[in-house]
Enzyme design. Sequence first.
Site, mmCIF file in Angstrom:
data_model
loop_
_atom_site.group_PDB
_atom_site.id
_atom_site.type_symbol
_atom_site.label_atom_id
_atom_site.label_comp_id
_atom_site.label_asym_id
_atom_site.label_seq_id
_atom_site.Cartn_x
_atom_site.Cartn_y
_atom_site.Cartn_z
ATOM 1 N N GLY A 1 0.837 -1.200 0.000
ATOM 2 C CA GLY A 1 0.000 0.000 0.000
ATOM 3 C C GLY A 1 0.866 1.241 0.000
ATOM 4 C CB SER A 2 2.060 3.390 -1.989
ATOM 5 O OG SER A 2 1.253 3.016 -3.102
ATOM 6 C CG ASN B 1 -2.725 10.895 3.328
ATOM 7 O OD1 ASN B 1 -3.381 11.121 4.341
ATOM 8 N ND2 ASN B 1 -1.853 11.771 2.865
ATOM 9 C CD1 TRP B 2 -2.048 4.284 7.913
ATOM 10 C CD2 TRP B 2 -0.791 6.047 8.430
ATOM 11 N NE1 TRP B 2 -1.542 4.093 9.177
ATOM 12 C CE2 TRP B 2 -0.765 5.159 9.511
ATOM 13 C CE3 TRP B 2 -0.067 7.244 8.520
ATOM 14 C CZ2 TRP B 2 -0.041 5.409 10.680
ATOM 15 C CZ3 TRP B 2 0.658 7.499 9.687
ATOM 16 C CH2 TRP B 2 0.669 6.592 10.745
ATOM 17 N N GLY B 3 0.000 5.017 3.827
ATOM 18 C CA GLY B 3 1.040 4.085 3.383
ATOM 19 C C GLY B 3 2.342 4.816 3.099
ATOM 20 C CG PHE C 1 -8.609 -1.084 -2.780
ATOM 21 C CD1 PHE C 1 -9.639 -1.167 -3.701
ATOM 22 C CD2 PHE C 1 -8.168 0.171 -2.388
ATOM 23 C CE1 PHE C 1 -10.228 -0.019 -4.230
ATOM 24 C CE2 PHE C 1 -8.745 1.327 -2.907
ATOM 25 C CZ PHE C 1 -9.775 1.232 -3.830
ATOM 26 C CE LYS D 1 -6.353 4.013 12.225
ATOM 27 N NZ LYS D 1 -6.064 5.385 12.636
ATOM 28 C CE LYS E 1 -10.195 5.968 13.036
ATOM 29 N NZ LYS E 1 -9.848 6.967 12.029
ATOM 30 C CE LYS F 1 -10.575 5.045 -3.803
ATOM 31 N NZ LYS F 1 -11.593 5.410 -4.763
HETATM 32 P P1 NAD Z 1 -5.729 6.494 0.742
HETATM 33 O O1 NAD Z 1 -6.991 6.913 1.399
HETATM 34 O O2 NAD Z 1 -4.737 7.536 0.408
HETATM 35 O O3 NAD Z 1 -6.201 5.649 -0.534
HETATM 36 C C1 NAD Z 1 -5.654 5.695 -1.765
HETATM 37 C C2 NAD Z 1 -4.799 4.477 -2.049
HETATM 38 O O4 NAD Z 1 -5.597 3.422 -2.581
HETATM 39 C C3 NAD Z 1 -3.761 4.823 -3.110
HETATM 40 O O5 NAD Z 1 -2.525 4.237 -2.800
HETATM 41 C C4 NAD Z 1 -4.356 4.184 -4.346
HETATM 42 O O6 NAD Z 1 -3.386 3.849 -5.296
HETATM 43 C C5 NAD Z 1 -4.967 2.931 -3.756
HETATM 44 N N1 NAD Z 1 -5.914 2.288 -4.643
HETATM 45 C C6 NAD Z 1 -6.884 2.859 -5.399
HETATM 46 N N2 NAD Z 1 -7.536 1.905 -6.106
HETATM 47 C C7 NAD Z 1 -6.975 0.726 -5.769
HETATM 48 C C8 NAD Z 1 -7.219 -0.622 -6.146
HETATM 49 N N3 NAD Z 1 -8.198 -0.929 -6.997
HETATM 50 N N4 NAD Z 1 -6.441 -1.587 -5.618
HETATM 51 C C9 NAD Z 1 -5.467 -1.292 -4.736
HETATM 52 N N5 NAD Z 1 -5.197 -0.041 -4.329
HETATM 53 C C10 NAD Z 1 -5.948 0.954 -4.845
HETATM 54 O O7 NAD Z 1 -5.009 5.340 1.614
HETATM 55 P P2 NAD Z 1 -4.348 5.471 3.057
HETATM 56 O O8 NAD Z 1 -4.609 6.821 3.648
HETATM 57 O O9 NAD Z 1 -2.953 5.012 2.941
HETATM 58 O O10 NAD Z 1 -5.216 4.460 3.933
HETATM 59 C C11 NAD Z 1 -4.948 3.090 4.061
HETATM 60 C C12 NAD Z 1 -5.546 2.594 5.362
HETATM 61 O O11 NAD Z 1 -4.890 3.281 6.439
HETATM 62 C C13 NAD Z 1 -7.047 2.890 5.524
HETATM 63 O O12 NAD Z 1 -7.700 1.796 6.113
HETATM 64 C C14 NAD Z 1 -7.091 4.091 6.449
HETATM 65 O O13 NAD Z 1 -8.250 4.145 7.250
HETATM 66 C C15 NAD Z 1 -5.867 3.848 7.300
HETATM 67 N N6 NAD Z 1 -5.305 5.080 7.911
HETATM 68 C C16 NAD Z 1 -5.234 6.251 7.233
HETATM 69 C C17 NAD Z 1 -4.703 7.384 7.844
HETATM 70 C C18 NAD Z 1 -4.597 8.705 7.142
HETATM 71 O O14 NAD Z 1 -4.470 9.743 7.806
HETATM 72 N N7 NAD Z 1 -4.612 8.747 5.828
HETATM 73 C C19 NAD Z 1 -4.219 7.290 9.143
HETATM 74 C C20 NAD Z 1 -4.284 6.081 9.812
HETATM 75 C C21 NAD Z 1 -4.838 4.969 9.182
HETATM 76 P P1 13P Z 2 -9.701 9.668 8.370
HETATM 77 O O1 13P Z 2 -9.725 8.442 7.479
HETATM 78 O O2 13P Z 2 -11.053 10.113 8.801
HETATM 79 O O3 13P Z 2 -8.896 10.782 7.752
HETATM 80 O O4 13P Z 2 -8.920 9.248 9.688
HETATM 81 C C1 13P Z 2 -7.542 9.103 9.637
HETATM 82 C C2 13P Z 2 -7.092 8.359 10.836
HETATM 83 O O5 13P Z 2 -7.335 7.177 10.929
HETATM 84 C C3 13P Z 2 -6.368 9.119 11.872
HETATM 85 O O6 13P Z 2 -5.882 8.284 12.868
#
Ligand code: NAD
Ligand code: 13P
Length: 344
Positions: A10-11, A13-15, A98, A121, A207, A298
Site C-alpha cells: 500500500g502507498s 496517504n498513510w502508506g 481493496f 481501519k 471510530k 478513500k
Molecule cells: P488512501 O486513502 O490515500 O487511498 C488511496 C490508495 O488506494 C492509493 O494508494 C491508491 O493507489 C490505492 N488504490 C486505489 N484503487 C486501488 C485498487 N483498486 N487496488 C489497490 N489499491 C488501490 O489510503 P491510506 O490513507 O494510505 O489508507 C490506508 C488505510 O490506512 C485505511 O484503512 C485508512 O483508514 C488507514 N489510515 C489512514 C490514515 C490517514 O491519515 N490517511 C491514518 C491512519 C490509518
Molecule cells: P480519516 O480516514 O477520517 O482521515 O482518519 C484518519 C485516521 O485514521 C487518523 O488516525
Amino acid sequence: PQRQRLAIIGSGNWGSAIARIAGRNVLRYSDVFEPEVRMYVHEEMIDGRKLTEIINTEHENVKYLPGIKLPDNVLAVDSPVGAAEGADLLIFVLPHQFIPNVCNSLRGKVSPTARAVSMIKGVEVRDGQIRIFADVIEELLGCKCSALSGANIANEVAQDKFSETTIGYRAGDRATAELFFKVFDTPTFRVGLVEDVAGVSLCGALKNVVAIGAGFTDGLGWGDNAKAAVMRIGLMEMKQFSMDFDGVKSSTFTETSAGIADLITTCFGGRNRKCAEAFVKTGKSFDVLEKELLGGQKLQGTETAREIHTFLKQRGRLDGYPLFRSVYEIAYNDGAAKDLTSKL
Ligand code: NAD
Ligand code: 13P
C-alpha cells in the site's frame, strides 16, 4: 540471525507516511533489517508518467503525500507479489475495500514464517460474519498478523509532528510486536504495545463511523458540546460492539492511542469528518464528495457504517446501537441529519 526484509503493501496517504518512517528505521537498525524496502503501488498515470517511476526517481508520492520526501531505499513496485517476494515482514496499509483482491493475489506467495501487521481501519462483513483484517490476512496468507492503529493523521505524522500509536499483538507473541516496534518507533512517533489485536483493529474501524456522526454535527453547526456527546456515545457503542470478540480489553478503548486518542483526532481532523460536514452542508452524496474533496484518497467510515449496519440488522441487534444506526440512516437512507440525536 538473518536480517529481516520488509515490504509495504500500500502507498496511499498513510502508506506513504509510514514508508518514510519504516524506510528510515531499517537503516537505523541495519543489523536487524535489510536496507531495501519494497512498496506496492497501485499503478496510475500522472501527467503522462507512471506513479511508480515518479516515486523511484523523485522519491515523492506526488499524488497521495505531496511535498514529503521518501527515503531512497524505498522502492515502488507495481504489483503486490513483486513487493512481497522474499519478505519476512509485511505491512498492510490499503483502504479496506481493496484488501480481498490484493490478498487473493498474494495467496501462496508469502512464506508461512513471515509476519504481518495490518494498519487497515475497517472490518470485513460477509455471509453474516464479521472479521478484523488481521484475521483475514492470517487466513488468506497463512502468516501471523498483528495490528497497528492510533491517532495518526498521516499528513501530521509525515511532518514529524508528535503522535503516538498502538500495536495490538496476539496472545503470547510480544516478540513480533517488539520487532515491529523497531520498524515504526521514532522520537516523534511513539509506539505502545498491547496484547489485543481485535481491540486495536476494532477501535480503528469503528471510530470512523463515529467520525461521520461528528462531521454531521459540524455540518449542522451544533457546536462542541454536541460533538462531544456523539463521541461519548460513540465510544460506548464501539466498546459494547467489540466485547464479543476474543481477548478484547476495555482498557484498549480508554487508555491507548488506538482508542480514545484516535477517536478524538478523527472527529476533529479526519477525512471522514470533513466529508460528513460537507454532506450536510451541500446535500451531495458521499461518493461525489470523496472525489471532490479527497483527491483520490478513500473514505472508510461510510463503508464501515454500512457493513456494521448489515451485520447488526442480520443479528437483530440494531436497537442497541442508536448512533451507528442513525449514521447509516443519514448516509444511505435519506435520513435527516438533524435527527442524528433523536434516538440516542
Ligand atoms: P488512501 O486513502 O490515500 O487511498 C488511496 C490508495 O488506494 C492509493 O494508494 C491508491 O493507489 C490505492 N488504490 C486505489 N484503487 C486501488 C485498487 N483498486 N487496488 C489497490 N489499491 C488501490 O489510503 P491510506 O490513507 O494510505 O489508507 C490506508 C488505510 O490506512 C485505511 O484503512 C485508512 O483508514 C488507514 N489510515 C489512514 C490514515 C490517514 O491519515 N490517511 C491514518 C491512519 C490509518
Ligand atoms: P480519516 O480516514 O477520517 O482521515 O482518519 C484518519 C485516521 O485514521 C487518523 O488516525
